[in-house]
Design a protein around this motif. Structure first.
Motif, short mmCIF file in Angstrom:
data_model
loop_
_atom_site.label_atom_id
_atom_site.label_comp_id
_atom_site.label_asym_id
_atom_site.label_seq_id
_atom_site.Cartn_x
_atom_site.Cartn_y
_atom_site.Cartn_z
N PHE A 187 -18.21 2.04 34.91
CA PHE A 187 -18.67 1.61 33.73
C PHE A 187 -19.95 2.44 32.98
O PHE A 187 -20.85 2.81 34.02
N ILE A 188 -19.25 3.22 32.03
CA ILE A 188 -20.60 4.06 31.16
C ILE A 188 -20.80 3.25 29.95
O ILE A 188 -19.97 3.24 29.13
N PRO A 189 -22.12 2.95 29.55
CA PRO A 189 -22.35 2.15 28.50
C PRO A 189 -22.31 3.17 27.32
O PRO A 189 -22.42 4.32 27.34
N GLY A 190 -22.14 2.49 26.07
CA GLY A 190 -21.81 3.37 24.90
C GLY A 190 -22.82 4.39 24.58
O GLY A 190 -22.77 5.34 23.94
N ARG A 191 -24.08 4.19 25.08
CA ARG A 191 -25.34 4.87 24.73
C ARG A 191 -25.20 6.25 25.30
O ARG A 191 -25.84 7.25 25.12
N THR A 195 -18.46 8.74 21.79
CA THR A 195 -18.16 8.06 20.88
C THR A 195 -18.96 6.79 20.59
O THR A 195 -18.52 6.01 19.76
N HIS A 196 -19.95 6.62 21.60
CA HIS A 196 -20.71 5.35 21.32
C HIS A 196 -20.09 4.19 21.69
O HIS A 196 -20.44 2.95 21.23
N ALA A 197 -18.85 4.30 22.35
CA ALA A 197 -18.00 3.29 22.83
C ALA A 197 -18.18 3.06 24.17
O ALA A 197 -18.02 4.05 25.08
N ASP A 198 -18.30 1.76 25.08
CA ASP A 198 -18.39 1.46 26.39
C ASP A 198 -17.08 2.20 27.04
O ASP A 198 -15.83 1.94 26.34
N LEU A 199 -17.27 2.65 28.06
CA LEU A 199 -15.91 3.24 28.93
C LEU A 199 -15.81 2.45 30.23
O LEU A 199 -17.10 2.34 30.99
N PHE A 200 -14.94 1.95 30.27
CA PHE A 200 -14.39 1.20 31.60
C PHE A 200 -13.32 1.83 32.10
O PHE A 200 -12.13 1.51 31.66
N LEU A 201 -13.31 2.11 33.25
CA LEU A 201 -12.37 2.94 34.20
C LEU A 201 -12.11 2.09 35.50
O LEU A 201 -13.11 2.19 36.40
N PRO A 202 -10.88 1.45 35.60
CA PRO A 202 -10.67 0.89 36.91
C PRO A 202 -10.67 1.85 37.88
O PRO A 202 -9.77 2.93 37.99
N VAL A 273 -2.61 3.55 16.87
CA VAL A 273 -2.64 2.18 17.66
C VAL A 273 -3.86 1.46 17.39
O VAL A 273 -4.95 1.95 18.16
N PRO A 274 -4.12 0.67 16.32
CA PRO A 274 -5.44 0.12 16.02
C PRO A 274 -5.99 -0.52 17.06
O PRO A 274 -5.29 -1.18 17.95
N ALA A 275 -7.31 -0.72 17.37
CA ALA A 275 -7.98 -1.34 18.60
C ALA A 275 -7.46 -2.68 18.74
O ALA A 275 -7.26 -3.51 19.85
N VAL A 276 -7.07 -3.45 17.42
CA VAL A 276 -6.88 -5.00 17.71
C VAL A 276 -5.61 -5.18 18.30
O VAL A 276 -5.32 -6.24 18.99
N TYR A 277 -4.66 -4.21 18.53
CA TYR A 277 -3.54 -4.39 19.38
C TYR A 277 -3.72 -3.99 20.82
O TYR A 277 -2.91 -3.93 21.65
N LEU A 278 -4.94 -3.72 21.22
CA LEU A 278 -5.41 -3.21 22.60
C LEU A 278 -6.28 -4.30 23.41
O LEU A 278 -7.15 -3.89 23.82
N GLN A 279 -5.84 -5.67 23.25
CA GLN A 279 -6.45 -6.75 23.64
C GLN A 279 -6.56 -6.77 25.41
O GLN A 279 -7.63 -7.03 25.71
N HIS A 280 -5.49 -6.17 25.92
CA HIS A 280 -5.41 -6.05 27.44
C HIS A 280 -5.02 -4.73 27.88
O HIS A 280 -3.97 -4.42 27.90
N PRO A 281 -6.09 -3.89 27.79
CA PRO A 281 -5.96 -2.48 28.43
C PRO A 281 -5.14 -2.46 29.43
O PRO A 281 -5.05 -3.31 30.22
N PRO A 282 -4.30 -1.32 29.62
CA PRO A 282 -3.34 -1.06 30.68
C PRO A 282 -3.89 -0.68 32.09
O PRO A 282 -3.82 0.46 32.30
N TYR A 283 -4.83 -1.47 32.49
CA TYR A 283 -5.77 -1.14 33.72
C TYR A 283 -4.82 -0.76 34.87
O TYR A 283 -5.35 0.28 35.52
N ALA A 284 -3.79 -1.34 35.06
CA ALA A 284 -2.85 -0.72 36.34
C ALA A 284 -2.55 0.83 36.10
O ALA A 284 -2.55 1.71 37.00
#
Length: 304
Positions: A187-191, A195-202, A273-284
């Motif tokens: 996990f890398i926080p947006g700060r 892009t100032h967006a949190d980064l979550f990498l499984p 691909v607007p963010a609203v359509y990515l409610q469940h990121p493809p973590y696998a």
């Protein structure tokens, strides 16, 4: 400075502080915006109507450039000022010195001027390759990373295996690994991201301890960006930090990695691909791309 111009500059400087706090901006980003706001003063002295015309800003920029300011610096300040005005408008904050409509017109004029100045910035001929190094040289790059000082080597490994930017990799520590519902993740926080967006990498389960070891080395003491950059260049390497990110992207494609998963790992805005359509990121799929990336690196490291 006129009274109205002075009021507007003071209000915008206050907005800089509010935006920096709201978005948890880096100190450098906030400082750039303060400089940008102060630079607007001569044009605001001419009135809101003049500040709403792109030619006014272009003439102002050309005078400053003639005085010795770099075109790239001028463009950056216009972009910073426009971003601030955009935030004020979208946050629905009411300013006493200008209406939302006026702020919108000023923002559009700044954007127009920034595009004009962009044409004056020195350009270099396109390189014969899309990057300084290609994936054909992957094994050589891995060998050079392995030969770097231990702490810098760990940061470079995270960059080439996870597609991270240098600033993101250098901010990591063991605490960057979190245990979530979908398993362990980086996990890398947006700060800390561009892009100032949190980064979550499984994380791939079989490489959790390997990654933890790299992060432990990075987190031993703070690594300054300039020190890391110098370590790369003085070693005589053709590549630079961002080339490792490009290599990651290319290797992911060569290994058949899922396009959407790879773009999410890189923290890119995914076209169409607007963010609203990515409610469940493809973590696998993301985990598989990262597993293949680390597999490739470790295999090349053994060969090197």
């Amino acid at each position: 400075m006129g009274e109205k111009a002075g009021m507007m500059v003071r209000e915008l400087l206050e907005m800089v502080e509010r935006r920096a706090h709201s978005l948890d901006l880096r100190d450098k980003s906030a400082t750039n915006q303060r400089h940008a706001v102060k630079m607007l003063t001569p044009v605001f002295d001419l009135g809101i109507r003049a500040a709403s015309v792109g030619d006014t800003w272009i003439r102002h920029a050309e005078r400053r450039i003639d005085e010795g300011l770099k075109p790239s610096t001028m463009r950056q300040r216009f972009d910073c000022a426009a971003a601030l005005l955009g935030w004020v408008i979208h946050a629905d904050i009411k300013m006493k010195s200008a209406s939302p409509g006026s702020l919108g017109r000023i923002m559009a004029a700044l954007r127009e001027a920034a595009r004009h100045i962009n044409k004056r910035i020195k350009r270099h001929r396109a390189m014969s390759k899309t990057a300084r190094v290609s994936i054909d040289e992957y094994r050589d790059v891995v060998g050079q990373i392995e030969a770097m000082p231990r702490q810098h080597s760990a940061a470079a490994k995270m960059m080439i295996c996870f597609g991270l930017r240098a600033s993101e990799a250098l901010s990591l520590s063991e605490a960057s690994i979190i245990n979530s519902e979908s398993g362990y993740a980086l996990f890398i926080p947006g700060r800390e991201t561009k892009t100032h967006a949190d980064l979550f990498l499984p994380l791939p389960p079989k490489y959790i301890e390997t990654v933890r070891g790299w992060l432990k080395e990075i987190g031993e003491k703070e690594i300054k960006y300039n020190t890391f950059y110098t370590s790369v260049t003085r070693s005589g390497n053709k590549w630079r930090g961002h080339d490792l990110r490009k290599i990651f992207r290319t290797m992911a494609a060569v290994n058949g990695g899922d396009y959407l998963a790879t773009e999410l790992i890189l923290n890119h805005a995914v076209k169409d691909v607007p963010a609203v359509y990515l409610q469940h990121p493809p973590y696998a799929a993301m985990r598989k791309v990262l597993e293949n990336s680390i597999d490739s690196y470790l295999e090349a490291a053994k060969a090197a």
